[in-house]
Scaffold this motif. Structure first.
Motif, PDB file in Angstrom:
ATOM      1  N   ALA A 239       0.864  -1.251  -0.040  1.00  0.00           N
ATOM      2  CA  ALA A 239       0.073   0.024   0.150  1.00  0.00           C
ATOM      3  C   ALA A 239       0.911   1.228   0.005  1.00  0.00           C
ATOM      4  O   ALA A 239       1.805   1.437   0.862  1.00  0.00           O
ATOM      5  CB  ALA A 239      -0.880   0.113   1.077  1.00  0.00           C
ATOM      6  N   TYR A 240       0.722   2.012  -0.667  1.00  0.00           N
ATOM      7  CA  TYR A 240       1.671   3.112  -1.111  1.00  0.00           C
ATOM      8  C   TYR A 240       0.817   4.427  -1.828  1.00  0.00           C
ATOM      9  O   TYR A 240      -0.106   4.304  -2.535  1.00  0.00           O
ATOM     10  CB  TYR A 240       2.676   2.774  -2.020  1.00  0.00           C
ATOM     11  CG  TYR A 240       2.456   2.708  -3.421  1.00  0.00           C
ATOM     12  CD1 TYR A 240       2.457   3.614  -4.500  1.00  0.00           C
ATOM     13  CD2 TYR A 240       1.746   1.439  -3.873  1.00  0.00           C
ATOM     14  CE1 TYR A 240       2.012   3.458  -5.772  1.00  0.00           C
ATOM     15  CE2 TYR A 240       1.317   1.346  -5.026  1.00  0.00           C
ATOM     16  CZ  TYR A 240       1.490   2.235  -6.057  1.00  0.00           C
ATOM     17  OH  TYR A 240       1.146   2.172  -7.418  1.00  0.00           O
ATOM     18  N   THR A 241       1.476   5.553  -1.790  1.00  0.00           N
ATOM     19  CA  THR A 241       1.185   6.551  -2.597  1.00  0.00           C
ATOM     20  C   THR A 241       2.459   7.317  -3.106  1.00  0.00           C
ATOM     21  O   THR A 241       3.359   7.502  -2.215  1.00  0.00           O
ATOM     22  CB  THR A 241       0.408   7.806  -1.654  1.00  0.00           C
ATOM     23  OG1 THR A 241      -1.106   7.211  -1.213  1.00  0.00           O
ATOM     24  CG2 THR A 241      -0.059   8.893  -2.845  1.00  0.00           C
ATOM     25  N   ILE A 242       2.741   7.372  -4.310  1.00  0.00           N
ATOM     26  CA  ILE A 242       3.873   8.263  -4.700  1.00  0.00           C
ATOM     27  C   ILE A 242       3.367   9.640  -4.953  1.00  0.00           C
ATOM     28  O   ILE A 242       2.249  10.235  -5.375  1.00  0.00           O
ATOM     29  CB  ILE A 242       4.176   7.803  -6.356  1.00  0.00           C
ATOM     30  CG1 ILE A 242       4.565   6.376  -6.273  1.00  0.00           C
ATOM     31  CG2 ILE A 242       5.099   8.745  -6.668  1.00  0.00           C
ATOM     32  CD1 ILE A 242       5.021   5.759  -7.645  1.00  0.00           C
ATOM     33  N   GLU A 243       3.899  10.592  -3.775  1.00  0.00           N
ATOM     34  CA  GLU A 243       3.450  12.014  -3.809  1.00  0.00           C
ATOM     35  C   GLU A 243       4.330  12.783  -4.518  1.00  0.00           C
ATOM     36  O   GLU A 243       3.758  13.789  -4.770  1.00  0.00           O
ATOM     37  CB  GLU A 243       3.697  12.278  -2.365  1.00  0.00           C
ATOM     38  CG  GLU A 243       2.930  11.424  -1.343  1.00  0.00           C
ATOM     39  CD  GLU A 243       3.020  11.806   0.160  1.00  0.00           C
ATOM     40  OE1 GLU A 243       4.099  12.339   0.652  1.00  0.00           O
ATOM     41  OE2 GLU A 243       2.075  11.776   1.126  1.00  0.00           O
ATOM     42  N   GLY A 244       5.346  12.453  -5.281  1.00  0.00           N
ATOM     43  CA  GLY A 244       5.890  13.208  -6.222  1.00  0.00           C
ATOM     44  C   GLY A 244       7.293  12.547  -6.651  1.00  0.00           C
ATOM     45  O   GLY A 244       7.568  11.568  -6.205  1.00  0.00           O
ATOM     46  N   ILE A 245       7.415  12.933  -7.816  1.00  0.00           N
ATOM     47  CA  ILE A 245       8.946  12.435  -8.457  1.00  0.00           C
ATOM     48  C   ILE A 245       9.755  13.762  -8.645  1.00  0.00           C
ATOM     49  O   ILE A 245       9.474  14.702  -9.342  1.00  0.00           O
ATOM     50  CB  ILE A 245       8.626  11.677  -9.731  1.00  0.00           C
ATOM     51  CG1 ILE A 245       7.524  10.402  -9.508  1.00  0.00           C
ATOM     52  CG2 ILE A 245      10.088  11.228 -10.334  1.00  0.00           C
ATOM     53  CD1 ILE A 245       7.286   9.645 -10.686  1.00  0.00           C
TER      54      ILE A 245
END
Length: 125
Positions: free
Chosen positions: A55-61
């Motif tokens: 379970a994750y969220t990529i908040e930015g790159i």
């Protein structure tokens, strides 16, 4: 994909508005290449994390790059892609280990000259 010469340089034609490839008014072709590596890596990392049931969220790159300033043609030397990821403490190690799969599964990264160093990192929020 088609390109036309616009008033500020070449543009990629798109139904939602053309994308300028000119560093003064949009992104340079080199910046577009680097952005393509970062976006592709993001999609690949998404897929890997989902397959691993993390379970994750990529908040930015964030992506940075270096060019060989001493060469006649300032070719890319290094691209560094840093993911800011929200993930449970117990899954952080698995999420970090999954990074090693990103580059070899990204068609954009694999299409570049192998001399270009591509580094993936993750920071947790």
């Amino acid at each position: 994909m088609d390109l036309v010469r616009g008033t500020n340089g070449f543009e990629v034609i798109h139904e939602n508005g053309n994308w300028q490839l000119n560093r003064d008014t949009g992104f340079s072709p080199t910046q577009a290449t680097v952005a393509a590596v970062a976006a592709c890596s993001g999609y690949v990392y998404d897929t890997i994390l989902e397959k691993k049931r993390i379970a994750y969220t990529i908040e930015g790159i964030n992506v940075t790059f270096e060019q060989d300033q001493e060469a006649v043609i300032h070719v890319l030397k290094k691209i560094e892609v840093t993911f800011t990821l929200k993930v449970a403490q117990e899954d952080r190690e698995k999420a970090e280990k999954a990074l090693h799969l990103v580059k070899k599964s990204c068609p954009v990264a694999m299409s570049l000259d192998p001399k270009i160093e591509i580094i993936e990192k993750v920071v947790f929020s």
